[in-house]
Write a protein that holds these residues in place. Structure first.
Motif, short mmCIF file in Angstrom:
data_model
loop_
_atom_site.label_atom_id
_atom_site.label_comp_id
_atom_site.label_asym_id
_atom_site.label_seq_id
_atom_site.Cartn_x
_atom_site.Cartn_y
_atom_site.Cartn_z
N GLY A 4 0.82 -1.20 0.00
CA GLY A 4 0.00 0.00 0.00
C GLY A 4 0.85 1.25 0.00
O GLY A 4 1.89 1.31 0.63
N TYR A 53 -2.79 0.22 -4.05
CA TYR A 53 -2.13 -1.06 -3.82
C TYR A 53 -1.91 -1.77 -5.14
O TYR A 53 -2.41 -1.32 -6.18
CB TYR A 53 -2.94 -1.92 -2.84
CG TYR A 53 -4.36 -2.21 -3.28
CD1 TYR A 53 -5.39 -1.33 -2.93
CD2 TYR A 53 -4.69 -3.34 -4.01
CE1 TYR A 53 -6.70 -1.58 -3.32
CE2 TYR A 53 -5.98 -3.60 -4.40
CZ TYR A 53 -6.99 -2.70 -4.05
OH TYR A 53 -8.27 -2.95 -4.44
N ILE A 109 -6.70 -8.21 -3.45
CA ILE A 109 -6.81 -8.24 -2.00
C ILE A 109 -8.10 -8.89 -1.56
O ILE A 109 -9.05 -9.01 -2.34
CB ILE A 109 -6.71 -6.83 -1.38
CG1 ILE A 109 -7.87 -5.96 -1.89
CG2 ILE A 109 -5.36 -6.19 -1.68
CD1 ILE A 109 -7.98 -4.62 -1.17
N LEU A 129 -9.30 -4.42 2.86
CA LEU A 129 -8.40 -3.30 3.09
C LEU A 129 -8.81 -2.68 4.41
O LEU A 129 -10.00 -2.50 4.69
CB LEU A 129 -8.49 -2.28 1.96
CG LEU A 129 -7.43 -1.16 2.00
CD1 LEU A 129 -6.94 -0.84 0.59
CD2 LEU A 129 -7.96 0.07 2.69
N LEU A 140 -13.68 1.92 -1.57
CA LEU A 140 -12.76 0.97 -2.18
C LEU A 140 -13.12 0.80 -3.64
O LEU A 140 -14.28 0.54 -3.97
CB LEU A 140 -12.83 -0.39 -1.47
CG LEU A 140 -11.95 -1.50 -2.01
CD1 LEU A 140 -10.47 -1.14 -1.86
CD2 LEU A 140 -12.24 -2.83 -1.31
N SER A 163 -8.13 3.05 -2.43
CA SER A 163 -9.09 3.28 -1.36
C SER A 163 -8.89 4.70 -0.85
O SER A 163 -7.81 5.28 -1.00
CB SER A 163 -8.87 2.28 -0.23
OG SER A 163 -9.67 2.58 0.90
N CYS A 181 -2.99 2.53 5.74
CA CYS A 181 -3.84 1.51 5.13
C CYS A 181 -3.07 0.20 5.15
O CYS A 181 -1.83 0.17 5.13
CB CYS A 181 -4.25 1.88 3.71
SG CYS A 181 -2.94 1.85 2.47
N THR A 192 -3.41 -3.91 3.55
CA THR A 192 -4.14 -4.82 2.67
C THR A 192 -4.03 -6.24 3.17
O THR A 192 -2.97 -6.68 3.62
CB THR A 192 -3.58 -4.73 1.24
OG1 THR A 192 -2.14 -4.77 1.28
CG2 THR A 192 -4.01 -3.45 0.57
#
Lengths: 112, 115
Positions: free
Chosen positions: A4, A25, A29, A32, A65, A72, A89, A91
């Protein structure tokens, strides 16, 4: 390399203003998450958004997101001096044993 | 606060010496993690554990080893400390409720200085 990346690295605003932080990112994923860290302390979980969700709210926090853009955002509305902290953040990955990979964070300063 | 205790909270050690940091939890969570935090890098995952005696490497595992002989304890060992390992180390725990990933809870950190 970190998964991230937060933007901006630092943000300075006045009380009452909104603060927006972004996270990008690189790979797919499962979820998040956003965390907050006050100076010299451990991290505190703020909010988790799953890959099949687009928006989530918690009090003055709003998280979005966009999996197509791999990004995000965290919005803090009506900021207070007490919101001054670093925000990260993280992930989480499918089948990744709940493993979280963090970005470098955004330092938020809210001035009275 | 989640029941996570890191010890010691502060340590100064000399280059070349082994150092062990301890993370103890009272939440009976399955997953435990060690991160290091350095300016400009955020948190980087060193090692993690998904059960007793089940561990795996993270992003920056060189020079570190871990052990988990009990659910509640996760030890991080710097086999021969170097100045580049001066950092703040955080332990975290999490659970996997009904197969869905959940948030992590963090300890207060250990500030390690290698001189």
């Amino acid at each position: 390399s970190q998964q991230g990346e937060e933007d901006p690295q630092a943000l300075s605003i006045q009380e009452g203003e909104n603060a927006t932080m972004n996270c990008s990112y690189k790979t797919s994923i499962n979820n998040l998450q956003w965390y907050r860290q006050n100076s010299g302390r451990g991290l505190v979980h703020l909010i988790l958004i799953r890959s099949n969700e687009r928006e989530k709210h918690s009090g003055r926090l709003r998280v979005t997101l966009d999996t197509s853009k791999k990004s995000s955002s965290l919005l803090i509305t009506a900021s207070r001096a007490a919101d001054t902290a670093s925000y990260f953040c993280a992930t989480g990955f499918s089948g990744g044993y709940n493993k979280l990979i963090f970005g470098a964070g955004t330092r938020l300063a809210v001035h009275p | 606060d989640a029941g996570i205790t890191q010890s010691p909270r502060h340590k100064v050690t000399e280059t070349g010496t082994p150092v062990t940091l301890r993370c103890h939890q009272t939440e009976n969570h399955r997953y435990m993690y060690w991160y290091r935090q350095d300016p400009g890098h955020g948190l980087r995952l060193i090692h993690y554990s998904y059960g007793v005696k089940d561990t795996d490497k993270g992003e920056v595992s060189d020079g570190y080893s871990v052990s988990r002989s009990k659910t509640e304890d996760f030890l991080l060992t710097l086999e021969s400390a170097t100045s580049s390992q001066t950092s703040v180390y955080f332990c975290a725990i999490s659970e996997n409720e009904r197969g869905r990933d959940t948030e992590a809870f963090f300890g207060q950190g250990t500030r390690l200085t290698v001189v």
